[in-house]
Design a protein around this motif. Sequence first.
Motif, PDB file in Angstrom:
ATOM      1  N   UNK A  70       0.791  -1.382   0.232  1.00  0.00           N
ATOM      2  CA  UNK A  70       0.235  -0.014  -0.187  1.00  0.00           C
ATOM      3  C   UNK A  70       0.780   1.395   0.082  1.00  0.00           C
ATOM      4  N   UNK A  71       2.105   1.246  -0.143  1.00  0.00           N
ATOM      5  CA  UNK A  71       2.964   2.178  -0.063  1.00  0.00           C
ATOM      6  C   UNK A  71       3.004   2.693  -1.673  1.00  0.00           C
ATOM      7  N   UNK A  72       3.732   4.066  -1.621  1.00  0.00           N
ATOM      8  CA  UNK A  72       4.094   4.802  -2.931  1.00  0.00           C
ATOM      9  C   UNK A  72       5.132   4.166  -3.406  1.00  0.00           C
ATOM     10  N   UNK A  73       5.152   3.218  -4.582  1.00  0.00           N
ATOM     11  CA  UNK A  73       6.237   2.676  -5.037  1.00  0.00           C
ATOM     12  C   UNK A  73       6.245   2.377  -6.449  1.00  0.00           C
ATOM     13  N   UNK A  74       6.408   3.534  -7.575  1.00  0.00           N
ATOM     14  CA  UNK A  74       6.200   3.228  -8.876  1.00  0.00           C
ATOM     15  C   UNK A  74       7.136   2.134  -9.358  1.00  0.00           C
ATOM     16  N   UNK A  75       8.371   1.974  -8.924  1.00  0.00           N
ATOM     17  CA  UNK A  75       9.179   1.157  -9.657  1.00  0.00           C
ATOM     18  C   UNK A  75       8.628  -0.093  -9.362  1.00  0.00           C
ATOM     19  N   UNK A  76       8.257  -0.529  -8.264  1.00  0.00           N
ATOM     20  CA  UNK A  76       7.537  -1.880  -7.726  1.00  0.00           C
ATOM     21  C   UNK A  76       6.289  -2.034  -8.773  1.00  0.00           C
ATOM     22  N   UNK A  77       5.293  -0.966  -8.924  1.00  0.00           N
ATOM     23  CA  UNK A  77       4.312  -1.123  -9.535  1.00  0.00           C
ATOM     24  C   UNK A  77       4.549  -1.377 -10.921  1.00  0.00           C
ATOM     25  N   UNK A  78       5.516  -0.766 -11.727  1.00  0.00           N
ATOM     26  CA  UNK A  78       5.919  -0.737 -13.075  1.00  0.00           C
ATOM     27  C   UNK A  78       6.369  -2.293 -13.253  1.00  0.00           C
ATOM     28  N   UNK A  88      -5.578  13.743  -8.087  1.00  0.00           N
ATOM     29  CA  UNK A  88      -4.278  13.305  -7.409  1.00  0.00           C
ATOM     30  C   UNK A  88      -4.231  11.556  -8.037  1.00  0.00           C
ATOM     31  N   UNK A  89      -5.131  10.795  -7.920  1.00  0.00           N
ATOM     32  CA  UNK A  89      -5.138   9.455  -8.178  1.00  0.00           C
ATOM     33  C   UNK A  89      -4.651   9.156  -9.652  1.00  0.00           C
ATOM     34  N   UNK A  90      -5.218   9.902 -10.523  1.00  0.00           N
ATOM     35  CA  UNK A  90      -4.765  10.264 -12.018  1.00  0.00           C
ATOM     36  C   UNK A  90      -3.279  10.309 -12.223  1.00  0.00           C
ATOM     37  N   UNK A  91      -2.831  11.371 -11.258  1.00  0.00           N
ATOM     38  CA  UNK A  91      -1.476  11.623 -11.394  1.00  0.00           C
ATOM     39  C   UNK A  91      -0.525  10.599 -11.005  1.00  0.00           C
ATOM     40  N   UNK A  92      -0.951   9.841  -9.833  1.00  0.00           N
ATOM     41  CA  UNK A  92      -0.163   8.811  -9.454  1.00  0.00           C
ATOM     42  C   UNK A  92      -0.054   7.486 -10.374  1.00  0.00           C
ATOM     43  N   UNK A  93      -1.288   7.436 -11.147  1.00  0.00           N
ATOM     44  CA  UNK A  93      -1.319   6.403 -12.096  1.00  0.00           C
ATOM     45  C   UNK A  93      -0.607   6.719 -13.303  1.00  0.00           C
ATOM     46  N   UNK A  94      -0.576   7.947 -13.701  1.00  0.00           N
ATOM     47  CA  UNK A  94       0.541   8.434 -14.807  1.00  0.00           C
ATOM     48  C   UNK A  94       1.861   8.142 -14.560  1.00  0.00           C
ATOM     49  N   UNK A  95       2.343   8.035 -13.354  1.00  0.00           N
ATOM     50  CA  UNK A  95       3.701   7.670 -13.022  1.00  0.00           C
ATOM     51  C   UNK A  95       3.949   6.561 -13.288  1.00  0.00           C
ATOM     52  N   UNK A  96       2.820   5.464 -13.376  1.00  0.00           N
ATOM     53  CA  UNK A  96       3.134   4.015 -13.989  1.00  0.00           C
ATOM     54  C   UNK A  96       2.614   3.656 -15.206  1.00  0.00           C
ATOM     55  N   UNK A  97       2.437   4.955 -15.987  1.00  0.00           N
ATOM     56  CA  UNK A  97       2.118   4.768 -17.372  1.00  0.00           C
ATOM     57  C   UNK A  97       0.465   4.171 -17.344  1.00  0.00           C
ATOM     58  N   UNK A  98      -0.187   4.452 -16.520  1.00  0.00           N
ATOM     59  CA  UNK A  98      -1.737   4.131 -16.434  1.00  0.00           C
ATOM     60  C   UNK A  98      -2.288   5.277 -16.680  1.00  0.00           C
ATOM     61  N   UNK A  99      -3.229   5.409 -17.716  1.00  0.00           N
ATOM     62  CA  UNK A  99      -3.667   6.684 -18.247  1.00  0.00           C
ATOM     63  C   UNK A  99      -5.164   6.382 -17.942  1.00  0.00           C
TER      64      UNK A  99
END
Length: 202
Positions: free
Chosen positions: A13-21, A50-61
């Motif tokens: 549940x932590x913010x981890x774009x690398x792991x998410x990708x 805000x959620x949209x911006x987080x998703x964009x960090x992992x290339x989810x539009x």
Amino acid sequence: PYAEWPQELKDEYSYNPTKAKQLLTEVGYPEGFKTNVVVGSTSDVDLLQVIKAYFLDIDVDMEIRTMDPLAASAFATAGKHDQLYMPGQGGPAGAPGSPVYQLQMMASTTSTNFTHNNDTNYDAIIEKFRNTTDIAESRRLVQEADKYYIQSHWTVGTFLLVKYNIWQPYLKGHLGENVGFSRNAYYARWWIDQDLKKAMRR
């Protein structure tokens, strides 16, 4: 409580774009994907940005599809949303409500199963809860369902909104409950201290 979660679950549940990708690559989406969320126009659209911006960090539009509140609710209840749905105020998106109601919403047998979840193991926990008359067992089953839901990642978790319930001191029997569902059960147990009410008016 979050403090009692195992560290592995906290990490999920932590913010981890690398792991998410990395996870997206493992399931066949190395370049991300497009998605959408249906939301009523009176809901917290700023939070969705805000959620949209987080998703964009992992290339989810994520496209935000705003609708009239009643239309959005009917649309989701009918199961017409193909991806995500953000309930209005008072729903699980951010406002704390009855844990019993929130957890029963996720059962596959309910019209409010906006996640399209059809997990028979979860359904079995909820069914046991509905059929027990033992308070201790009820609490245990609610906690079991809550843990199962959290570990399953069926929804996008957000922080709780600050919410205030304000009432007059002459309303007796009220303990600050969020009155929504089962309101008649609450009303039947409240009473007005007429003497205090008159004294306050002087």
